[in-house]
Design a protein around this motif. Structure first.
Motif, short mmCIF file in Angstrom:
data_model
loop_
_atom_site.label_atom_id
_atom_site.label_comp_id
_atom_site.label_asym_id
_atom_site.label_seq_id
_atom_site.Cartn_x
_atom_site.Cartn_y
_atom_site.Cartn_z
N ASP A 86 -35.52 54.23 -49.29
CA ASP A 86 -36.16 54.94 -48.18
C ASP A 86 -37.63 55.79 -48.40
O ASP A 86 -38.10 55.72 -47.45
CB ASP A 86 -35.40 56.12 -47.96
CG ASP A 86 -33.88 55.34 -47.15
OD1 ASP A 86 -33.93 54.27 -46.75
OD2 ASP A 86 -32.79 56.10 -47.04
N ALA A 87 -37.85 55.83 -49.53
CA ALA A 87 -39.35 56.42 -49.82
C ALA A 87 -40.38 55.34 -49.81
O ALA A 87 -41.65 55.76 -49.97
CB ALA A 87 -39.31 56.83 -51.15
N TYR A 92 -41.58 57.58 -42.70
CA TYR A 92 -41.95 58.50 -43.63
C TYR A 92 -43.47 58.55 -44.33
O TYR A 92 -44.16 59.78 -44.17
CB TYR A 92 -41.13 58.74 -44.93
CG TYR A 92 -39.61 58.99 -44.53
CD1 TYR A 92 -39.16 59.79 -43.55
CD2 TYR A 92 -38.43 58.03 -45.09
CE1 TYR A 92 -37.83 59.93 -43.40
CE2 TYR A 92 -37.19 58.34 -44.84
CZ TYR A 92 -36.94 59.33 -43.80
OH TYR A 92 -35.62 59.56 -43.55
N LEU A 93 -43.89 57.39 -44.54
CA LEU A 93 -45.34 57.44 -45.03
C LEU A 93 -46.45 57.88 -43.78
O LEU A 93 -47.30 58.52 -44.27
CB LEU A 93 -45.59 56.05 -45.66
CG LEU A 93 -44.81 55.54 -46.71
CD1 LEU A 93 -45.09 54.07 -46.87
CD2 LEU A 93 -45.04 56.08 -47.81
N LYS A 94 -45.89 57.35 -42.86
CA LYS A 94 -47.04 57.79 -41.58
C LYS A 94 -46.87 59.40 -41.30
O LYS A 94 -47.88 59.89 -41.17
CB LYS A 94 -46.71 56.99 -40.28
CG LYS A 94 -46.88 55.59 -40.34
CD LYS A 94 -46.53 54.98 -39.17
CE LYS A 94 -46.79 53.37 -39.17
NZ LYS A 94 -46.58 52.54 -38.14
N ASP A 123 -46.78 58.53 -54.30
CA ASP A 123 -48.15 57.80 -54.76
C ASP A 123 -49.07 58.30 -53.60
O ASP A 123 -50.32 58.66 -53.61
CB ASP A 123 -48.17 56.35 -54.78
CG ASP A 123 -47.49 55.74 -56.05
OD1 ASP A 123 -47.22 56.88 -56.80
OD2 ASP A 123 -47.16 54.75 -56.00
N LEU A 124 -48.64 58.31 -52.14
CA LEU A 124 -49.36 58.71 -51.16
C LEU A 124 -49.90 60.14 -50.96
O LEU A 124 -50.97 60.76 -50.95
CB LEU A 124 -48.72 58.29 -49.69
CG LEU A 124 -49.54 58.83 -48.63
CD1 LEU A 124 -50.88 58.18 -48.28
CD2 LEU A 124 -48.58 58.41 -47.18
N ILE A 125 -48.73 61.08 -51.55
CA ILE A 125 -49.05 62.53 -51.71
C ILE A 125 -50.03 62.66 -53.04
O ILE A 125 -50.99 63.58 -52.43
CB ILE A 125 -47.57 63.33 -51.81
CG1 ILE A 125 -46.79 63.13 -50.47
CG2 ILE A 125 -47.98 64.70 -52.28
CD1 ILE A 125 -45.28 63.66 -50.84
#
Length: 177
Positions: A86-87, A92-94, A123-125
């Protein structure tokens, strides 16, 4: 590279009883926590609160909604991720891409790092924290503990810590960026 974003690490709260002095102290802590929330969420900031560390995410959400309501803050969302697959979800990424503040609630830091560590979500954070001067990444209790590269994952529940009482694991590593 020095991160451009802001990292805010907030200690957890603990109630050890219920008497008048402790009740006054608890109310004082609540006011300080509301002040921290106001700083974190000032203006028209969009915040995503990550409740993954908690097995009781609905209760955590209710408590934060109540505190945020008292503080006059309503531009928040809650993300509770149950497993690593789910990560990776675009939804969630958007949301993380659009957030001005990302706040990790308390609970179990090993649960938090096991589910989210090494995923596109973290990674995005981390990427945004490195590049975006307006981003605030914050955490309290387990959410604070997971910010380091090496975190305490178990042990240390007594007042005196002895050798081998503590177990460590890998956190998110934001402090080392």
């Amino acid at each position: 590279m020095t991160p451009k974003g802001t990292l805010l690490i907030i200690g957890g709260a603990e109630d050890k009883g219920n008497n008048a002095k402790l009740e006054r102290e608890r109310k004082g802590r609540q006011q300080k926590q509301l002040q921290i929330l106001r700083l974190l969420l000032h203006g028209e900031r969009k915040v995503e609160i990550i409740t993954t560390a908690s097995n009781y995410h609905k209760k955590v959400k209710e408590e934060y909604e109540k505190a945020l309501n008292i503080a006059g803050i309503d531009n928040t969302g809650f993300i509770h991720i149950e497993d690593t697959k789910d990560a990776r979800l675009d939804n969630y990424l958007k949301r993380i891409e659009k957030a001005d503040s990302i706040f990790f609630s308390g609970g179990d830091q090993l649960r938090l790092s096991t589910i989210l560590g090494g995923t596109p979500f973290i990674d995005l954070i981390a990427k945004r924290y490195l590049e975006d001067k307006d981003l605030i990444v914050a955490g309290t209790s387990a959410g604070a503990m997971a910010m380091s590269k090496i975190m305490i994952s178990r042990g240390g529940t007594s007042e005196v810590v002895f050798k081998n009482d503590l177990k460590t694991d890998t956190g998110f590593g934001f402090l080392d960026l």
